[in-house]
Design a protein around this motif. Structure first.
Motif, PDB file in Angstrom:
ATOM      1  N   ALA A 299       0.811  -1.211   0.000  1.00 48.21           N
ATOM      2  CA  ALA A 299       0.000   0.000   0.000  1.00 48.21           C
ATOM      3  C   ALA A 299       0.842   1.258   0.000  1.00 48.21           C
ATOM      4  CB  ALA A 299      -0.934  -0.014   1.196  1.00 48.21           C
ATOM      5  N   GLU A 300       0.126   2.348  -0.041  1.00 48.81           N
ATOM      6  CA  GLU A 300       0.672   3.705  -0.123  1.00 48.81           C
ATOM      7  C   GLU A 300       1.904   3.918   0.752  1.00 48.81           C
ATOM      8  OE1 GLU A 300       0.097   7.687  -1.656  1.00 48.81           O
ATOM      9  OE2 GLU A 300      -1.291   6.057  -1.973  1.00 48.81           O
TER      10      GLU A 300
ATOM     11  N   SER B  91      -4.463   6.671  -5.017  1.00 46.87           N
ATOM     12  CA  SER B  91      -3.587   5.861  -4.165  1.00 46.87           C
ATOM     13  C   SER B  91      -2.537   5.168  -5.027  1.00 46.87           C
ATOM     14  CB  SER B  91      -4.381   4.795  -3.409  1.00 46.87           C
ATOM     15  OG  SER B  91      -5.268   5.388  -2.510  1.00 46.87           O
TER      16      SER B  91
ATOM     17  N   GLN C 290      -4.515   3.980  -8.397  1.00 43.46           N
ATOM     18  CA  GLN C 290      -5.954   3.711  -8.432  1.00 43.46           C
ATOM     19  C   GLN C 290      -6.651   4.832  -9.193  1.00 43.46           C
ATOM     20  OE1 GLN C 290      -8.081   1.174  -7.153  1.00 43.46           O
ATOM     21  NE2 GLN C 290      -9.616   2.307  -8.302  1.00 43.46           N
TER      22      GLN C 290
ATOM     23  N   GLU D  21      -8.642   0.730  -4.021  1.00 48.83           N
ATOM     24  CA  GLU D  21      -8.147   1.763  -3.108  1.00 48.83           C
ATOM     25  C   GLU D  21      -8.860   3.087  -3.406  1.00 48.83           C
ATOM     26  OE1 GLU D  21      -5.871   1.127  -0.691  1.00 48.83           O
ATOM     27  OE2 GLU D  21      -5.730  -0.968  -1.322  1.00 48.83           O
ATOM     28  N   GLU D  22      -8.513   4.112  -2.660  1.00 47.15           N
ATOM     29  CA  GLU D  22      -9.023   5.456  -2.927  1.00 47.15           C
ATOM     30  C   GLU D  22      -8.387   5.987  -4.218  1.00 47.15           C
ATOM     31  OE1 GLU D  22     -11.312   7.437  -1.263  1.00 47.15           O
ATOM     32  OE2 GLU D  22     -11.742   5.528  -0.264  1.00 47.15           O
TER      33      GLU D  22
ATOM     34  N   ALA E  55      -0.613  11.860  -8.186  1.00 48.32           N
ATOM     35  CA  ALA E  55       0.053  10.580  -7.906  1.00 48.32           C
ATOM     36  C   ALA E  55       1.068  10.244  -8.995  1.00 48.32           C
ATOM     37  CB  ALA E  55      -0.988   9.465  -7.779  1.00 48.32           C
TER      38      ALA E  55
END
Length: 171
Positions: free
Chosen positions: A4-5, A95, A137, A91-92, A154
């Motif tokens: 994850a992030e 992300s 995402q 995910e959001e 991102a």
């Protein structure tokens, strides 16, 4: 595996530290909103890279046909290929996650005709490199839609990170 992030930078730093040659491949169709995130990242990175690292650290935009660049990658001969793409990862929007190639096999995770897992397998076998998927995402993938701000930021964050990491290859 999905990192994850919070962990993608550390993981990539370690992978890049182990590499002698790095090839960044941005994938995505800019005409489909957030799907163009990988392309934006690789285009921005190509502008940021110092000319003195181009023989060992390169960034290329494949748009939505990564399979057309296998010869370019093979000729360059990297030991690490970093693929940047918009991937539905649950995910959001915006992300950044690292996704294992086996998780991308699922038809719902990718917008490409050729499964990215098969593309990665081919590169690993023919080039002898490691392949890492850095994924963003998306929020919207509609044709003609603009890229959302979260996804744009991102993509540019990844570009800035990779540009900074490339300086270790400077002569």
């Amino acid at each position: 595996m999905k990192i994850a992030e919070s962990g993608w930078k550390k993981y990539l730093e370690d992978e890049i530290r182990r590499a002698e040659k790095v090839f960044v491949l941005g994938i995505g169709n800019a005409m489909r909103g957030d799907d163009g995130a990988g392309s934006l990242c690789s285009e921005d990175l190509a502008e940021k890279l110092s000319p003195d690292v181009e023989s060992v650290f390169r960034s290329v935009t494949a748009h939505d046909v990564p399979e057309n660049f296998t010869g370019v990658i093979r000729t360059f001969g990297p030991d690490l290929v970093i693929v940047v793409d918009a991937v539905l990862a649950g995910e959001e929007p915006g992300s950044i996650v690292l996704v294992d190639k086996m998780d991308i096999q699922d038809e719902g995770l990718s917008t490409h005709r050729v499964p990215l897992s098969r593309f990665a397998d081919y590169l690993e076998k023919t080039v002898g490199c490691r392949v890492v998927f850095v994924c963003i995402q998306p929020d919207g993938l509609a044709f003609g839609a603009p890229m959302t701000n979260a996804v744009r930021e991102a993509a540019l964050q990844i570009s800035r990170f990779l540009a900074a990491a490339s300086t270790r290859f400077s002569t």
